[in-house]
Write a protein that holds these residues in place. Structure first.
Motif, PDB file in Angstrom:
ATOM      1  N   GLU A   1     -26.399   5.011  79.168  1.00 23.19           N
ATOM      2  CA  GLU A   1     -25.477   5.809  78.362  1.00 23.19           C
ATOM      3  C   GLU A   1     -24.314   4.962  77.849  1.00 23.19           C
ATOM      4  N   ALA A   2     -23.796   4.075  78.703  1.00 23.56           N
ATOM      5  CA  ALA A   2     -22.713   3.191  78.277  1.00 23.56           C
ATOM      6  C   ALA A   2     -23.153   2.309  77.124  1.00 23.56           C
ATOM      7  N   ALA A   3     -24.360   1.769  77.208  1.00 25.84           N
ATOM      8  CA  ALA A   3     -24.879   0.935  76.128  1.00 25.84           C
ATOM      9  C   ALA A   3     -25.104   1.743  74.857  1.00 25.84           C
ATOM     10  N   LYS A   4     -25.589   2.956  75.011  1.00 23.55           N
ATOM     11  CA  LYS A   4     -25.850   3.814  73.848  1.00 23.55           C
ATOM     12  C   LYS A   4     -24.550   4.132  73.105  1.00 23.55           C
ATOM     13  N   ILE A   5     -23.509   4.476  73.837  1.00 23.81           N
ATOM     14  CA  ILE A   5     -22.224   4.780  73.208  1.00 23.81           C
ATOM     15  C   ILE A   5     -21.640   3.533  72.553  1.00 23.81           C
ATOM     16  N   THR A   6     -21.722   2.404  73.250  1.00 25.89           N
ATOM     17  CA  THR A   6     -21.212   1.150  72.694  1.00 25.89           C
ATOM     18  C   THR A   6     -21.924   0.815  71.400  1.00 25.89           C
ATOM     19  N   ALA A   7     -23.250   0.935  71.390  1.00 28.48           N
ATOM     20  CA  ALA A   7     -24.025   0.632  70.185  1.00 28.48           C
ATOM     21  C   ALA A   7     -23.680   1.576  69.045  1.00 28.48           C
ATOM     22  N   ARG A   8     -23.528   2.839  69.353  1.00 30.30           N
ATOM     23  CA  ARG A   8     -23.204   3.819  68.310  1.00 30.30           C
ATOM     24  C   ARG A   8     -21.875   3.462  67.636  1.00 30.30           C
ATOM     25  N   GLU A   9     -20.905   3.039  68.428  1.00 27.12           N
ATOM     26  CA  GLU A   9     -19.601   2.686  67.863  1.00 27.12           C
ATOM     27  C   GLU A   9     -19.672   1.367  67.090  1.00 27.12           C
ATOM     28  N   LEU A  10     -20.449   0.408  67.583  1.00 34.93           N
ATOM     29  CA  LEU A  10     -20.599  -0.845  66.846  1.00 34.93           C
ATOM     30  C   LEU A  10     -21.239  -0.603  65.493  1.00 34.93           C
ATOM     31  N   ARG A  11     -22.300   0.173  65.464  1.00 32.54           N
ATOM     32  CA  ARG A  11     -22.996   0.402  64.193  1.00 32.54           C
ATOM     33  C   ARG A  11     -22.104   1.159  63.200  1.00 32.54           C
ATOM     34  N   ALA A  12     -21.220   1.993  63.731  1.00 30.16           N
ATOM     35  CA  ALA A  12     -20.320   2.742  62.840  1.00 30.16           C
ATOM     36  C   ALA A  12     -19.393   1.818  62.072  1.00 30.16           C
ATOM     37  N   VAL A  13     -19.092   0.638  62.615  1.00 26.48           N
ATOM     38  CA  VAL A  13     -18.209  -0.307  61.929  1.00 26.48           C
ATOM     39  C   VAL A  13     -18.995  -1.456  61.291  1.00 26.48           C
ATOM     40  N   GLY A  14     -20.316  -1.322  61.248  1.00 27.85           N
ATOM     41  CA  GLY A  14     -21.139  -2.295  60.540  1.00 27.85           C
ATOM     42  C   GLY A  14     -21.670  -3.439  61.372  1.00 27.85           C
ATOM     43  N   ILE A  15     -21.474  -3.393  62.685  1.00 27.41           N
ATOM     44  CA  ILE A  15     -22.008  -4.434  63.574  1.00 27.41           C
ATOM     45  C   ILE A  15     -23.400  -4.003  64.021  1.00 27.41           C
ATOM     46  N   ASN A  16     -24.397  -4.856  63.753  1.00 23.87           N
ATOM     47  CA  ASN A  16     -25.772  -4.468  64.030  1.00 23.87           C
ATOM     48  C   ASN A  16     -26.475  -5.357  65.059  1.00 23.87           C
ATOM     49  N   GLN A  17     -25.743  -6.270  65.682  1.00 26.80           N
ATOM     50  CA  GLN A  17     -26.303  -7.086  66.758  1.00 26.80           C
ATOM     51  C   GLN A  17     -25.236  -7.299  67.823  1.00 26.80           C
ATOM     52  N   ASN A  18     -25.587  -6.965  69.065  1.00 28.05           N
ATOM     53  CA  ASN A  18     -24.650  -7.140  70.175  1.00 28.05           C
ATOM     54  C   ASN A  18     -25.216  -8.171  71.134  1.00 28.05           C
ATOM     55  N   PHE A  19     -24.434  -9.195  71.429  1.00 24.33           N
ATOM     56  CA  PHE A  19     -24.871 -10.217  72.367  1.00 24.33           C
ATOM     57  C   PHE A  19     -24.654  -9.712  73.796  1.00 24.33           C
ATOM     58  N   ALA A  20     -25.502  -8.805  74.201  1.00 24.21           N
ATOM     59  CA  ALA A  20     -25.514  -8.179  75.516  1.00 24.21           C
ATOM     60  C   ALA A  20     -26.891  -7.526  75.660  1.00 24.21           C
ATOM     61  N   PRO A  21     -27.372  -7.317  76.882  1.00 21.00           N
ATOM     62  CA  PRO A  21     -26.712  -7.496  78.178  1.00 21.00           C
ATOM     63  C   PRO A  21     -26.887  -8.901  78.743  1.00 21.00           C
ATOM     64  N   VAL A  22     -26.056  -9.205  79.731  1.00 20.25           N
ATOM     65  CA  VAL A  22     -26.205 -10.450  80.491  1.00 20.25           C
ATOM     66  C   VAL A  22     -27.344 -10.257  81.488  1.00 20.25           C
ATOM     67  N   ALA A  23     -28.343 -11.141  81.413  1.00 24.04           N
ATOM     68  CA  ALA A  23     -29.514 -11.044  82.289  1.00 24.04           C
ATOM     69  C   ALA A  23     -29.477 -12.073  83.420  1.00 24.04           C
ATOM     70  N   ASP A  24     -28.369 -12.783  83.558  1.00 22.56           N
ATOM     71  CA  ASP A  24     -28.244 -13.787  84.609  1.00 22.56           C
ATOM     72  C   ASP A  24     -28.068 -13.117  85.971  1.00 22.56           C
ATOM     73  N   VAL A  25     -28.671 -13.710  86.984  1.00 17.32           N
ATOM     74  CA  VAL A  25     -28.569 -13.202  88.354  1.00 17.32           C
ATOM     75  C   VAL A  25     -27.525 -14.048  89.073  1.00 17.32           C
ATOM     76  N   ASN A  26     -26.377 -13.461  89.362  1.00 15.63           N
ATOM     77  CA  ASN A  26     -25.247 -14.245  89.879  1.00 15.63           C
ATOM     78  C   ASN A  26     -25.382 -14.487  91.380  1.00 15.63           C
ATOM     79  N   VAL A  27     -26.159 -15.513  91.735  1.00 17.37           N
ATOM     80  CA  VAL A  27     -26.365 -15.844  93.144  1.00 17.37           C
ATOM     81  C   VAL A  27     -25.380 -16.885  93.652  1.00 17.37           C
ATOM     82  N   ASN A  28     -24.505 -17.351  92.776  1.00 14.71           N
ATOM     83  CA  ASN A  28     -23.521 -18.360  93.165  1.00 14.71           C
ATOM     84  C   ASN A  28     -22.132 -17.737  93.094  1.00 14.71           C
ATOM     85  N   ALA A  29     -21.510 -17.558  94.256  1.00 13.38           N
ATOM     86  CA  ALA A  29     -20.187 -16.925  94.305  1.00 13.38           C
ATOM     87  C   ALA A  29     -19.112 -17.773  93.639  1.00 13.38           C
ATOM     88  N   GLU A  30     -19.400 -19.055  93.385  1.00 13.90           N
ATOM     89  CA  GLU A  30     -18.430 -19.936  92.734  1.00 13.90           C
ATOM     90  C   GLU A  30     -18.727 -20.103  91.243  1.00 13.90           C
TER      91      GLU A  30
END
Length: 604
Positions: A171-200
């Motif tokens: 739902e968060a992604a859907k709302i974000t996309a809807r608002e981006l498209r309303a202002v003419g942005i049609n590509q979002n560099f998300a989501p992050v697919a990295d698995v953060n196994v390093n605490a540093e």
């Protein structure tokens, strides 16, 4: 061959269709959507010059809030980077396939302005019959968000996973996309697919959903669906083959990942496979070296074994591949700007993102020369351009690239979206400690309590104080920065007895290299806890802070400094809601042992 104007193409198509109808004894079946897409892509590709094809590969930043009218400083920036004055001039000069919006480029001030900028750039791109632009930004939400309020703010990946609901993440992604498209942005560099196994990890951290590959995969798939399904926005999973186990920031150096091939398959690959299986439009590369995947030592962005062999071959991905920003040191060290784009294309990349200011001419001419000299075949070039054009058709921006500026305020930041953001964020706050020096519970405090907010993040501290006031508390704020001075620490300690609770907003207090190398945030919390008066630390970045703070201080992980997160924290502090978040990452102790496992979280 010169490009045929779109209206001319339509006239030719209409004439051809009319002739066919006269000659045919019966009407032909209507063209399918696939046929229409293929015809449009073929017509665009056939009508492009070599220069126009190369331009389609680039996604660049432009300076200014309007396509044609800029400030003197923005004009100077465009001149320095591209040798022209305005954003529209940049699009025209290079026949660009895409642009990317940043706040620091002056592109983002308010939603209506962004919509007008998008419309102006799209008119420029299409005025001679060319394809519309892919307009991108990084709206991961949380700590990486280019669209400010009134655009709806969500708390980011790790917070969403702490909330334990893939439906909420979708739902968060859907709302974000809807608002981006309303202002003419049609590509979002998300989501992050990295698995953060390093605490540093200095660059991913809370941008990652989890340190567990299966959990990260589930949330990546959910957000891909939210961004793309019916919203007209392409999602981009990043950063392949996986940036989650590094202590080097690829903006400033070349990270080396020492995972074996088996470890990569078990840890890093699953979220990207999940993205591919979910129909992801775009995958972004990482400027990292992974010897087990390519022993030549070149960054993944420039590696054919990684991009073509692994991503396209083994994971079965045939969509658009975009580089991470080409102004980052992770891809520039050891490679000149004339070689980076050529090597990336040879590796299997399609889009070339954000050349360093001043490098665009060199990169553009280098690709042109590589095609003319045969180092890159025109068939290989066409392959990437075709993918990019297919994406433009798929996301519905061909022939419908203009947005209705008068409707922007009815979409961006509307009350229903804001309410959804608060509802989604409230369950994300994670309580890890709640016992003071006397063994008694610290939280919740009475709503009418006096609270001193000592904050390393001024905006978050002010938002938290305002939210506490809204809950009935008397709240004061003391901003101390991420490296509190001796005087600031002493002032906070002196103020503690006058308040029912001191809340310390921490921001990567674990970091001994960049944010807090002298341990000043840790010292601040320790000296406050030593007073014997109630102290709670609230981490607005990584939950790893808890391992470095005294056990006699309470601890909440917010994972985010957004206003909506601070409202949720205030509710937990005052008992309006109980903490419901659960850790989506393993939190190690300072000695590397497990301090808190995934799933840990207190409630009351």
């Amino acid at each position: 061959m010169p490009r045929m104007h779109r209206r001319s193409l339509l006239r030719v198509a209409a004439a051809t269709t009319a002739a066919a109808l006269i000659a045919a004894p019966t009407l032909a079946a209507p063209a399918s959507a696939d046929d229409e897409r293929e015809e449009w892509v073929a017509a665009q590709l056939d009508g492009m010059t070599l220069e126009e094809k190369v331009g389609q590969l680039f996604v660049v930043q432009v300076y200014g809030a309007d396509a044609h009218t800029v400030t003197d400083a923005q004009r100077a920036s465009n001149q320095a980077a591209y040798g022209v004055d305005t954003p529209a001039d940049v699009v025209q000069k290079y026949h660009l396939g895409g642009v990317i919006y940043f706040a620091w480029s002056g592109n983002v001030t308010n939603p209506r302005q962004v919509a007008q900028l998008s419309n102006g750039l799209q008119r420029t791109a299409t005025e001679d019959g060319g394809p519309p632009l892919i307009i991108s930004t990084d709206q991961e939400t949380g700590i990486v968000a280019r669209m400010p309020a009134p655009a709806t703010q969500f708390p980011g990946a790790q917070a969403l996973a702490a909330g334990q609901s893939t439906n909420a993440a979708r739902e968060a992604a859907k709302i974000t996309a809807r608002e981006l498209r309303a202002v003419g942005i049609n590509q979002n560099f998300a989501p992050v697919a990295d698995v953060n196994v390093n605490a540093e990890n200095p660059v991913i951290g809370v941008r990652s959903f989890s340190s567990d590959p299966a959990m990260a995969s589930a949330y990546v798939a959910a957000q891909v669906a939210g961004y793309q399904n019916g919203q007209g926005v392409a999602a981009a999973a990043k950063h392949f083959p996986g940036h989650g186990d590094t202590s080097t920031d690829s903006h400033y150096g070349v990270p080396e990942i020492d995972h074996t091939r088996a470890e990569w398959e078990a840890i890093d690959a699953p979220p990207f496979q999940a993205a591919v299986d979910a129909g992801i439009d775009v995958i972004m590369t990482a400027h990292i070296v992974v010897d087990s995947l390519d022993p030549t030592g070149v960054p993944a962005t420039l590696s054919e074994p990684i991009i073509t062999g692994l991503l396209r071959g083994e994971l079965g991905y045939d969509g658009v591949v975009v580089t991470d920003a080409l102004n980052m040191e992770g891809v520039r060290q050891g490679f000149g700007p004339d070689r980076v784009p050529v090597l990336a294309l040879q590796a299997g990349v399609d889009q070339l993102l954000v050349p360093k200011d001043g490098d665009m001419d060199v990169m553009y001419q280098a690709v042109l020369a590589a095609v003319r000299d045969g180092e890159i075949s025109e068939d290989r070039l066409d392959e990437s351009v075709e993918r990019i054009l297919e994406l433009k058709w798929k996301r519905g921006i061909t022939g419908d690239e203009q947005v209705d500026v008068d409707r922007v305020d009815r979409t961006v930041g509307v009350r229903a979206h804001q309410a959804a953001a608060q509802r989604i964020t409230d369950p994300t706050v994670t309580a890890l400690r709640n016992t003071g020096a006397d063994g008694a519970a610290i939280l919740p405090v009475a709503p009418a309590s006096s609270v001193n907010v000592v904050t390393t993040n001024t905006a978050a501290g002010n938002d938290l104080a305002a939210a506490l006031t809204a809950q009935g508390a008397t709240a004061t704020t003391q901003a101390v920065g991420t490296r509190p001075s001796d005087a600031a620490i002493a002032a906070a300690v002196q103020a503690a007895p006058a308040h029912d609770l001191t809340v310390v907003v921490t921001s990567n207090a674990w970091d001994t290299l960049t944010t807090d190398p002298q341990g000043r945030q840790r010292r601040l919390v320790a000296e406050l806890a030593a007073t014997g008066h109630p102290v709670v630390a609230v981490a607005v970045r990584n939950a790893y802070d808890v391992a470095y703070l005294p056990e006699s201080a309470g601890f909440l992980a917010a994972y985010s400094s957004t206003t909506v997160s601070m409202r949720s924290v205030a509710k937990v502090l005052t008992g309006a809601i109980s903490p419901a978040g659960r850790l989506p990452v393993v939190v190690p102790a300072a000695d590397g042992s497990v301090l808190y496992p995934i799933g840990h979280g207190l409630t009351w």
